[in-house]
Structures are given as C-alpha cells and as structure tokens.
Design a protein around this motif. Structure first.
Motif, PDB file in Angstrom:
ATOM      1  N   PHE A 179      14.768  16.611  21.102  1.00 51.69           N
ATOM      2  CA  PHE A 179      13.399  16.430  20.595  1.00 51.69           C
ATOM      3  C   PHE A 179      12.544  15.684  21.607  1.00 51.69           C
ATOM      4  CE2 PHE A 179      10.327  13.649  18.453  1.00 51.69           C
ATOM      5  CZ  PHE A 179       9.552  14.605  17.815  1.00 51.69           C
ATOM      6  N   TRP A 180      13.048  14.536  22.093  1.00 48.60           N
ATOM      7  CA  TRP A 180      12.235  13.746  23.015  1.00 48.60           C
ATOM      8  C   TRP A 180      12.122  14.413  24.386  1.00 48.60           C
ATOM      9  CZ3 TRP A 180       8.931  10.676  21.159  1.00 48.60           C
ATOM     10  CH2 TRP A 180       9.181   9.964  19.986  1.00 48.60           C
ATOM     11  N   SER A 181      13.146  15.159  24.803  1.00 50.27           N
ATOM     12  CA  SER A 181      13.020  15.938  26.038  1.00 50.27           C
ATOM     13  C   SER A 181      11.908  16.977  25.903  1.00 50.27           C
ATOM     14  CB  SER A 181      14.350  16.628  26.357  1.00 50.27           C
ATOM     15  OG  SER A 181      15.353  15.690  26.664  1.00 50.27           O
ATOM     16  N   SER A 182      11.826  17.597  24.735  1.00 49.07           N
ATOM     17  CA  SER A 182      10.786  18.599  24.505  1.00 49.07           C
ATOM     18  C   SER A 182       9.401  17.962  24.513  1.00 49.07           C
ATOM     19  CB  SER A 182      11.032  19.315  23.176  1.00 49.07           C
ATOM     20  OG  SER A 182      12.276  19.990  23.186  1.00 49.07           O
ATOM     21  N   ILE A 183       9.288  16.776  23.914  1.00 47.37           N
ATOM     22  CA  ILE A 183       8.000  16.078  23.924  1.00 47.37           C
ATOM     23  C   ILE A 183       7.589  15.756  25.360  1.00 47.37           C
ATOM     24  CG2 ILE A 183       6.808  13.968  23.240  1.00 47.37           C
ATOM     25  CD1 ILE A 183       7.207  15.923  20.967  1.00 47.37           C
ATOM     26  N   ALA A 184       8.535  15.270  26.158  1.00 44.56           N
ATOM     27  CA  ALA A 184       8.230  14.944  27.561  1.00 44.56           C
ATOM     28  C   ALA A 184       7.820  16.191  28.326  1.00 44.56           C
ATOM     29  CB  ALA A 184       9.448  14.290  28.214  1.00 44.56           C
ATOM     30  N   SER A 218       4.116  11.413  29.414  1.00 46.95           N
ATOM     31  CA  SER A 218       5.390  12.078  29.683  1.00 46.95           C
ATOM     32  C   SER A 218       6.370  11.123  30.353  1.00 46.95           C
ATOM     33  CB  SER A 218       5.169  13.317  30.554  1.00 46.95           C
ATOM     34  OG  SER A 218       6.390  13.932  30.891  1.00 46.95           O
ATOM     35  N   LEU A 259       6.463  18.997  27.109  1.00 47.02           N
ATOM     36  CA  LEU A 259       5.160  19.474  26.644  1.00 47.02           C
ATOM     37  C   LEU A 259       4.030  18.607  27.192  1.00 47.02           C
ATOM     38  CD1 LEU A 259       5.993  20.348  22.928  1.00 47.02           C
ATOM     39  CD2 LEU A 259       5.615  21.943  24.819  1.00 47.02           C
ATOM     40  N   LEU A 260       4.242  17.308  27.235  1.00 46.99           N
ATOM     41  CA  LEU A 260       3.218  16.430  27.812  1.00 46.99           C
ATOM     42  C   LEU A 260       3.040  16.695  29.302  1.00 46.99           C
ATOM     43  CD1 LEU A 260       4.131  13.094  25.985  1.00 46.99           C
ATOM     44  CD2 LEU A 260       1.996  14.379  25.732  1.00 46.99           C
ATOM     45  N   VAL A 303       7.657   8.675  27.774  1.00 43.87           N
ATOM     46  CA  VAL A 303       8.698   9.219  26.900  1.00 43.87           C
ATOM     47  C   VAL A 303      10.040   9.240  27.630  1.00 43.87           C
ATOM     48  CG1 VAL A 303       9.485  11.295  25.691  1.00 43.87           C
ATOM     49  CG2 VAL A 303       7.108  10.557  25.486  1.00 43.87           C
ATOM     50  N   TRP A 340      11.291  26.403  26.131  1.00 45.34           N
ATOM     51  CA  TRP A 340      10.356  25.887  27.132  1.00 45.34           C
ATOM     52  C   TRP A 340       9.954  27.011  28.088  1.00 45.34           C
ATOM     53  CZ3 TRP A 340      13.052  20.831  29.263  1.00 45.34           C
ATOM     54  CH2 TRP A 340      13.299  19.957  28.205  1.00 45.34           C
ATOM     55  N   GLY A 387      -1.774  12.768  29.899  1.00 42.54           N
ATOM     56  CA  GLY A 387      -0.583  13.519  29.512  1.00 42.54           C
ATOM     57  C   GLY A 387       0.597  13.232  30.418  1.00 42.54           C
TER      58      GLY A 387
END
Length: 669
Positions: A212-217, A186, A219-220, A189, A280, A182
């Motif tokens: 969107f990609w900040s949120s993915i990073a 992160s 969350l990972l 991303v 977040w 994970g």
C-alpha cells in the motif's frame, strides 16, 4: 592527489563548480558582451563535453559516493554517481555541448546587462540539472530540483516585458512547484518517519514498505515527476513555456530538463522502491499512450513552429512513459529479458530525443534570427536562403520521424519489438491491452512523421510567403557548429545501435537485473532477442539506399545523356502561380482537425460570399484547459477574494484576530 586517485564523481563536481564560476564571470563581464559569447559560452560547452565523457567513464565503474560538509546541522549533502546517473550525465553533457556552442552565436546581439544575467542563469541551470542527477538524499535532490525550476523560470521570462511571456512563466513555475510537493511527499512516504537519518537514498533503499505505502510513494512520484515531464493532464505549461523561452533555452528544457523527470521516475520506481506491482505499469502505460496521441494530435494543428515542437515533446514523453510502464509490467511478472528490452528502448529514446529535439529547437532559433517569424504561415522557401540550416534540420526531421538509418528509428523499433515479442502474461487483461498499445504506438509514429512533413515543408520548401524573407541569412559559424554536433549525434546514434546498447547494459543491469549484451554480439546486426525473429542492420540499410541512388543516377546519365533540360514545374494550365497557392500550415493540419474534432475546442471564422475583405481564422484549443484548469482558477480567485476581506490595513482588526485566536487555542488546551 595522485592522478590515478581521481574518480568520475570528482570530475563531475569540478565541472559543476566551473559552470557556476562561468555564470558569475558572465555576470561580471556584462559590459563586454563579446567576451561572454566568444569565451564564456564556448568554455561552458567544453565543460558539457567533459561531463559527457565523465558519464561514459562512470558507466562501467563501481558507484562512487561522497558526503559534502554543506547543508543543515545533521543534514549533510550526499552525492552518488552510479550507472543510472552516469547515463543521464552523458545525455546532459552531449546535448548541452551543442546547445552551448549554438548559444555563443545566438546571443551575440543581446544587450550586455541582459546577457550577463542570462549567462549566470544559463550555467546555474546546467549545474542544477547535473546536481539533480548526482543527489543521493532527499534534501540535496529537492534543493537541486528547486534551483533547476527557478533558474529555468528566469530563463523562460527573459523577455519579461511581454505580458504573455510573464503568464507563461507563472504557469510553468506554478505547475513545477505543485509537482515538487508531490516529489517531496513521495520521499516522505519512503522515509516512513524513521528519523532524520533516513532522508538519504541509501536508507530509503533499505526501507521495507508494504504494498500500500509503496503504491502511494509511486503515485506521488508519478504525479510530481509527471508535472515536470508534461504528462497528461499536467502538460499545460509546456506548450506555453517552450515558445516563450529563447530557442537555446527551449532546447535545453525539452531535450534535457524533461529527462530529469524521466530519471526521477526510474530512480524512485526501480532503485528506491524494493518491489514493483503490475498495475503501476498498466497505469504508466495508459498515461503514456494518451499523452503520446494527445501530443502528436495537437502538434499537427499548430501554426507556430515552437508550439509544434513543444507538443511534439509531449508526444515523445508519452513514448518514454510507455516504455517505463512496459518495463514495470515485465519486471513484476519476472520477464526480465523483456524488461531489459523495453527499458533499453526507453533509455535509448531519451538520448535520441535529447539530440534531435535540441537540434530542431535551436534550428528554429536560426530561423527566428534570420526572419523574425515564428508563424509558419509567413515562412516558406528558406532552403534557398538557409541551405546549412535546412540540411542540418532535415537530419533532425528524419530522426524524429523515425526513419532509418537515423536514431529515432532504432528506439521506436526496439519499443515495438518489446510489444511484439512479449509472451503471454498471467493477466488476460494485460494480454488484451498490449496489442492495442502497439497499434496506438504505430499510429503516433505515423502521425509524428506527418507532423514533420508539415514542419519542414511549410518552412523550407515552396516559395517565400513574405517579401521580407528575401533578406533572410543562413546560420552563423557558432550556430552551424552547434547544429552540426547535434546532427552528427543523430546520425551516429542511428548507425551504431549495438555500441550504444552495450553502454546501456550497466544501467539495465542495475535497474532490472539483466541487459541485452548477449543479443548484440554482432556489431552489424541489432537483434533484441534472436536474429531469426527480428534483426536490423543500419549500415546495410544505408549502403542499400546509397546503392539505389547511385544506380539511379548512373542509369539516368547513361540512358538520357544529352537529352536533359530544365523547365518550370507543371502549372496545371495556370502559369501565374504565387505563394498564396501553396498549402498553408492550417490547411496541412485540417485533416487531423477533422478526424479528431471531438478532442479539440475549435473556434473558426469563415468568410461569406459577400465579404469585401474575406478573412479566415481558425483556432484549436485544449479542452483539458477549459474543463479542468479554468474552473480551478475561478474557484481560487473566488476564495482569494473572500480571504482578502480579512485584510483592511487596520491594526485594531488584526489585534482582534489575534485575541480570537488565543481564545480558541486556550479553549482546546
């Protein structure tokens, strides 16, 4: 080189190299274990103290960077010492100094070959944690992170001849590597496919990611670092690995290693990602609350003292995540003063937890050496046999219980102030959540005090539950020194909060752009926002407590002088009292088990009135393990059995597989 040209990063690098050298020397000196315990571990402790001093030196200094001529082609290793890394170096050095001193006495009876290997693993573990904090690129970070995981795995499985310890080590390593995936994703991303040069943290800071990609990073990162920290539902390794490891290793893992995960969350969220979104913080806050309550509930029903402390660590990690979540929410809505307050509370509690949890874990090590018992149901009355350990561990118990004037109270009080002083936020749902979250924090704090009453009372008070305890002995000189250092840290951090918060200001300035310096101008009073709204003076509180005790003592001596006598405690009319009449660890946790029964998977065996040999057995298991992890285990075993059908050890089958693969590839080319 001129002495004036030496920078904090240089000193930190020297300490790391010395730790690695100490580990190699310990391995080479395995035939003379006395040299390892009397020289190597104390020297390692001095290195830890030097590292803490280096962190304190670097807090107010400009960030120091370095590029090492190591690594892969076009992938050199980058180091950076900024205020955030400096603070966690203080935490690492301060706690490991006491643990290393304690280890010099604790490991003295270990066999030479095992001790030499353990000395190497121990100091590699310390060095890798320091490198995690100093890494300034994804490659260096992951190398140090995996080194930390592997070295701690070998330390956990020191007694690898025990099957349960091997299982605990495997579970820990499995969860650690899942979390590492994970973290790596992160970083990938954030790097965003911008070429090999974008793997450095400096390049990641310049990346402009969409929401969107900040949120993915995020969350990972929360998943990866949460696995290392023991956040629900990734906590299952922690209550297994901590009891399996030797007590000094448990102290380092709980007191220090878990904080590297907190460091990682802070580094990614506030440093590498340019913006933070309010949801977040809500997610982190909710996970923290659930983790804190879960941890303290399961701690209350434990009979093994190390498992109790392990679940208590889960509770404290939950509190830290609550502080981080609250910081994200405040910072996202532009409430930087409150963001600085909640972040200060989280950082302060990280430091506090490193000291009082390390103190309690190595204290259990002294008890194990003295009695050979981990089961609290077989202990009791040790305050008479182990007065030094009992007195020093009492400081740790009072600290973790959040009682003034010790350190645990300060950070928990600051966290509650962040909740209570928060103004109305633009989001009505968050406004409804914050009072509920404050109530849950208060509940967790109260249950934590309940757990510590059980822990200390069952172990040290009352009568001996086993005759073998009559031969228990107190901690040795090295062990007392380590315990004393950590106990002194608990007292100092509790009595000097204004000084500590001033040292934390550079960190909060770096992460959220504001500190609490203006509210700490008076060293006697800690006022997070305004003296008229809320303030706390540990010195005055301590003087008041001592004054009440002194007046009470003088009054007793004046009014009852000459009429005092000693006598047995009231026996309720039944003089033949035995240790079996004392409250047990299981009995102490029974109310919590009853109140929160739906959260436990309870197995109990109760005797009937006709049993000639009555036996009571009760066990409270984690429902998450049975609902989530066991099904995954069964599915994995089933898939493995199917895959194993492909392997028969016959060469003509493997050639057939190769030929079929080539045909498939040719068909798609």
């Amino acid at each position: 080189m001129n002495a004036l040209d030496i920078l904090p990063l240089d000193v930190a690098g020297v300490v790391i190299l010395l730790w690695l050298a100490f580990g190699l020397f310990g391995l080479a000196l395995h035939r003379t274990p006395q040299l390892i315990t009397r020289i190597i571990f104390p020297l390692g402790a001095l290195g830890a103290l030097a590292l803490a001093g280096t962190g304190l030196w670097a807090l107010d200094a400009a960030p120091d960077v370095a590029v090492l001529p190591l690594g892969l082609p076009d992938l050199p290793l980058h180091l950076r010492l900024d205020p955030l890394a400096a603070f966690f170096l203080i935490l690492l050095g301060g706690a490991s100094f006491g643990v290393s001193l304690f280890s010099a006495g604790y490991f003295r009876s270990m066999a030479g070959n095992t001790l030499g290997l353990l000395c190497l693993e121990y100091h590699v573990f310390l060095a890798s944690m320091a490198l995690v904090l100093l890494a300034d690129d994804a490659y260096m970070f992951m190398v140090a992170w995996e080194t930390m995981a592997l070295s701690s795995y070998f330390l956990v499985t020191t007694d690898h001849h025990v099957p349960d310890i091997r299982k605990a080590g495997f579970l820990y390593l499995l969860v650690a590597h899942v979390g590492a995936i994970g973290i790596l994703l992160s970083f990938g991303v954030i790097q965003g496919g911008h070429g090999i040069g974008a793997y450095t943290f400096a390049a990641m800071r310049e990346a402009h990611l969409s929401a969107f990609w900040s949120s993915i990073a995020f969350l990972l990162a929360l998943f990866g670092f949460g696995a290392k920290a023991g956040v629900l539902p990734l906590h299952v390794w922690l209550p297994e690995a901590h009891p399996a490891a030797p007590s000094p290793i448990s102290a380092l893992m709980s007191g220090v290693m878990l904080k590297t995960a907190i460091y990682g969350i802070l580094r990614v969220t506030f440093d590498l990602l340019g913006t933070q979104l309010w949801w977040w913080g809500v997610l982190a806050l909710a996970l923290g609350l659930i983790t804190a309550v879960f941890g303290v509930m399961f701690a209350a029903v434990q009979g093994d003292m190390k498992r109790l402390l392990a679940y208590s660590s889960i509770e404290n990690i939950g509190l830290l995540l609550v502080g981080i979540g609250l910081t994200i929410i405040f910072h996202a809505y532009g409430k930087d003063a409150l963001a600085a307050l909640s972040l200060t509370a989280a950082l302060y509690h990280s430091l506090n937890h490193a000291f009082f949890k390390s103190l309690l874990f190595i204290g259990t090590g002294s008890i194990l050496h003295a009695t050979g018992e981990r089961n609290m149901g077989r202990l009791g009355g040790l305050i008479r046999k182990m007065p030094w350990a009992a007195a020093l561990m009492l400081i740790g118990v009072l600290s973790i219980s959040g009682l003034p004037p010790f350190n645990g109270f300060v950070s928990e009080w600051l966290l509650l102030q962040a909740f209570l002083l928060s103004p109305g936020l633009p989001n009505s749902y968050i406004n409804m959540l914050i009072p509920v979250a404050a109530a849950v924090i208060a509940l967790a704090a109260a249950l934590a005090a309940y757990v510590m009453v059980k822990f200390y009372g069952i172990i040290f008070l009352g009568q001996h539950r086993e005759k073998a305890l009559e031969h228990a002995h107190d901690a040795g000189t090295w062990e007392r020194t380590g315990l004393g250092w950590l106990a002194l840290g608990c007292v100092a951090l509790g009595l000097a909060p204004v000084f500590v918060i001033r040292q934390l200001d550079p960190v909060t300035q770096m992460l959220v752009g504001q500190g609490l310096g203006n509210s700490t101008s008076n060293w006697l009073f800690l006022a997070p926002v305004d003296v008229e709204r809320a303030s706390y003076s540990p010195v005055y509180f301590l003087l008041a407590v001592l004054g009440v005790m002194l007046v009470t003592l003088l009054a007793v001596r004046h009014f009852y002088h000459g009429r005092l006598r000693r006598g047995p405690a009231w026996d309720c009319g039944f003089p033949a009292q035995t240790a079996r009449m004392q409250d047990t660890a299981e009995g102490f946790g029974q109310p919590i088990r009853r109140i929160f029964e739906p959260f436990f998977k309870i197995e109990s065996e109760l005797p009937s009135a006709f049993d000639t040999h009555p036996r009571y057995h009760g066990r409270s298991d984690d429902r998450i393990w049975f609902a989530l992890y066991l099904p995954v285990k069964h599915i994995t075993e089933k898939l493995s059995s199917w895959v194993s059908l492909l392997q028969h050890g016959r060469i003509h089958l493997y050639l057939t597989y190769t030929f079929a693969t080539l045909l498939v590839l040719l068909a798609f080319v």
